[in-house]
Write an enzyme that holds these catalytic residues in place. Structure first.
Site, PDB file in Angstrom:
ATOM      1  N   SER A  26      42.772  33.505  43.477  1.00 23.72           N
ATOM      2  CA  SER A  26      43.746  34.578  43.633  1.00 23.72           C
ATOM      3  C   SER A  26      45.070  34.021  44.181  1.00 23.72           C
ATOM      4  CB  SER A  26      43.162  35.676  44.524  1.00 23.72           C
ATOM      5  OG  SER A  26      43.958  36.829  44.506  1.00 23.72           O
ATOM      6  N   ASP A  56      41.875  42.050  34.989  1.00 27.58           N
ATOM      7  CA  ASP A  56      41.877  41.818  36.436  1.00 27.58           C
ATOM      8  C   ASP A  56      42.716  42.886  37.131  1.00 27.58           C
ATOM      9  OD1 ASP A  56      42.243  40.733  39.049  1.00 27.58           O
ATOM     10  OD2 ASP A  56      42.040  38.706  38.274  1.00 27.58           O
ATOM     11  N   HIS A  84      37.665  40.246  39.554  1.00 25.22           N
ATOM     12  CA  HIS A  84      38.518  39.295  40.268  1.00 25.22           C
ATOM     13  C   HIS A  84      37.727  38.366  41.186  1.00 25.22           C
ATOM     14  CE1 HIS A  84      42.404  37.983  41.848  1.00 25.22           C
ATOM     15  NE2 HIS A  84      41.908  38.089  43.076  1.00 25.22           N
TER      16      HIS A  84
END
Length: 433
Positions: free
Chosen positions: A144, A383, A411
């Site tokens: 991320s 996502d 995610h």
């Protein structure tokens, strides 16, 4: 001073490093970084290459694993792993409502926090790498926001990288925060629709809770003021593989009967308090929008401004009709600095950061186009947190980057399916597939 200890199947060593607050002023103020080295117990004496893990966020310390949880066991087959608490997070020098007043007033605090973005994190990594690896390049795994940092690493110090693995974290190279949120709100709406398709009974439950919050002043035990807008942000759960189920179970236990009529149950309030409070990660709220800032335009509370372009997210208007209530996703709003007691003292600081201009670029498109570091990225099909179209545009802009686009995971794929995800990414960077 280092401390070594054991957990099931692994040996851990805690490390502390001193780095400049401002790397352009190496003789000035310093801060401390904490990192945890992990090696498989049967590989302790081996000369293994290093893998640096960069956590998502911003504002979260590295995972506190027990043994070989999630992706860690797969990584330890080939590497020593360094779990870094990025500056201001975890066990590194903290930045929160208790410590930031040491900097001075809001202006001084905002100036300090402007040095907590991906560019500074990369320079931290390069400062400690010689102490960890003896100067050898390492593999970086960025999840991320950690992937955002990894792209910044490829832009500024690719010589420090042996390979780069990115999971759910390919940022747009040039999008303003407004562009990010204009892409995000329709994506959130799709996730909410999918949740209600799975759990149609939650449509009425969510509307009932929202109506209660519009007509009652609810203050949670911590002092957090639970507004309908705050309740809607629980949609952030929908970005994880089990998030829809967690949201469902949360909603089904919301109300109890009391002598004064229906009320939100203590159990519901306790769970919501844990999900909404920023006490453990205030940096996320303070600098989140700045991770998209790269020019003279302020972020100016982008998520709040852009939300007004999507009136279907207005709870009061929704309840006036018969539409399902829409939850929201990964967004930070100015009202959070009123509702959350962990953020209230930092409201002026947040306002200054939102108004700040002159942000330095985080990525170098020319250098990325000439990249020679093996790079592989897992891109999740829809996502919630990172726009897939933005990610694929960036993938095409980084020379040699190989993508694995999948709808098998949300995610949190590196947590939910860590060994399989890492197997795939290692194979891609090693050209085994």
């Amino acid at each position: 001073m280092t401390v070594t200890y054991r957990q099931p199947g692994v040996v851990l060593t805690d490390h502390r490093f001193t780095v400049p607050l401002d790397h352009d002023d190496p003789t000035g103020e310093t801060i401390e970084l904490f990192a945890r080295e992990v090696v498989a117990r049967d590989r302790v004496g081996r000369d293994l290459p290093w893998l640096l893990y960069l956590q998502g966020g911003p504002g979260f310390g590295a995972n506190r694993f027990i043994g070989k949880q999630a992706w860690l066991g797969r990584a330890l087959q080939d590497h020593r792993v360094l779990l870094l608490d990025q500056r201001g997070t975890g066990h590194s020098t903290p930045a929160n409502r208790q410590t930031l007043p040491l900097r001075g007033g809001p202006a001084e605090q905002a100036e300090y926090l402007a040095r907590f973005r991906a560019d500074a994190i990369v320079r931290d990594c390069e400062a400690i790498r010689p102490q960890v690896t003896g100067g050898a390049p390492w593999t970086v795994l960025g999840q991320s926001f950690g992937g955002f940092c990894t792209v910044a690493y490829l832009s500024t110090a690719p010589e420090g990288l042996d390979a780069a693995l990115i999971t759910g974290g390919l940022p747009s190279l040039d999008a303003h925060a407004d562009d990010v949120y204009r892409a995000a709100y329709p994506r959130v709406e799709r996730k909410v629709a999918a949740h209600y398709a799975r759990y149609p009974q939650d449509v009425e439950r969510a509307r009932r809770i929202a109506d209660h919050l519009l007509t009652h002043d609810v203050v949670l035990p911590s002092g957090y003021r639970l507004t309908v807008e705050a309740f809607q942000t629980l949609g952030v759960l929908l970005g994880s593989g089990d998030g829809s189920h967690r949201l469902h179970y949360l909603l089904e236990d919301a109300f109890v009967r009391t002598p004064s009529g229906p009320a939100l149950s203590d159990a519901f309030q306790e769970q919501v308090q844990g999900l909404l409070s920023y006490a453990g990660h205030p940096l996320y709220a303070l600098i989140h929008e700045s991770i998209y800032a790269q020019d003279d335009r302020p972020t100016a509370w982008s998520a709040e401004r852009v939300r007004s372009e999507f009136p279907r997210f207005d709870a009061a208007k929704t309840l006036a009709g018969d539409e399902p209530l829409l939850f929201t996703g990964e967004t930070v709003h100015p009202w959070m600095f009123d509702t959350d007691p962990a953020l209230r003292p930092l409201r002026e600081t947040a306002e200054l950061l939102a108004a700040r201009t002159g942000w330095t670029p985080l990525y170098d498109p020319a250098r990325l186009a000439a990249n020679e570091v093996p790079v592989a990225a897992a891109v999740y099909h829809d996502d919630l947190y990172v726009d897939t179209a933005h990610s694929l545009t960036t993938a095409r802009a980084i020379r040699g980057l190989r993508t694995w686009v999948t709808d098998e995971f949300e995610h949190d794929g590196v947590r939910a399916g860590g060994p399989r995800v890492l197997d795939r990414l290692f194979a891609l960077v090693r050209d085994d597939v």
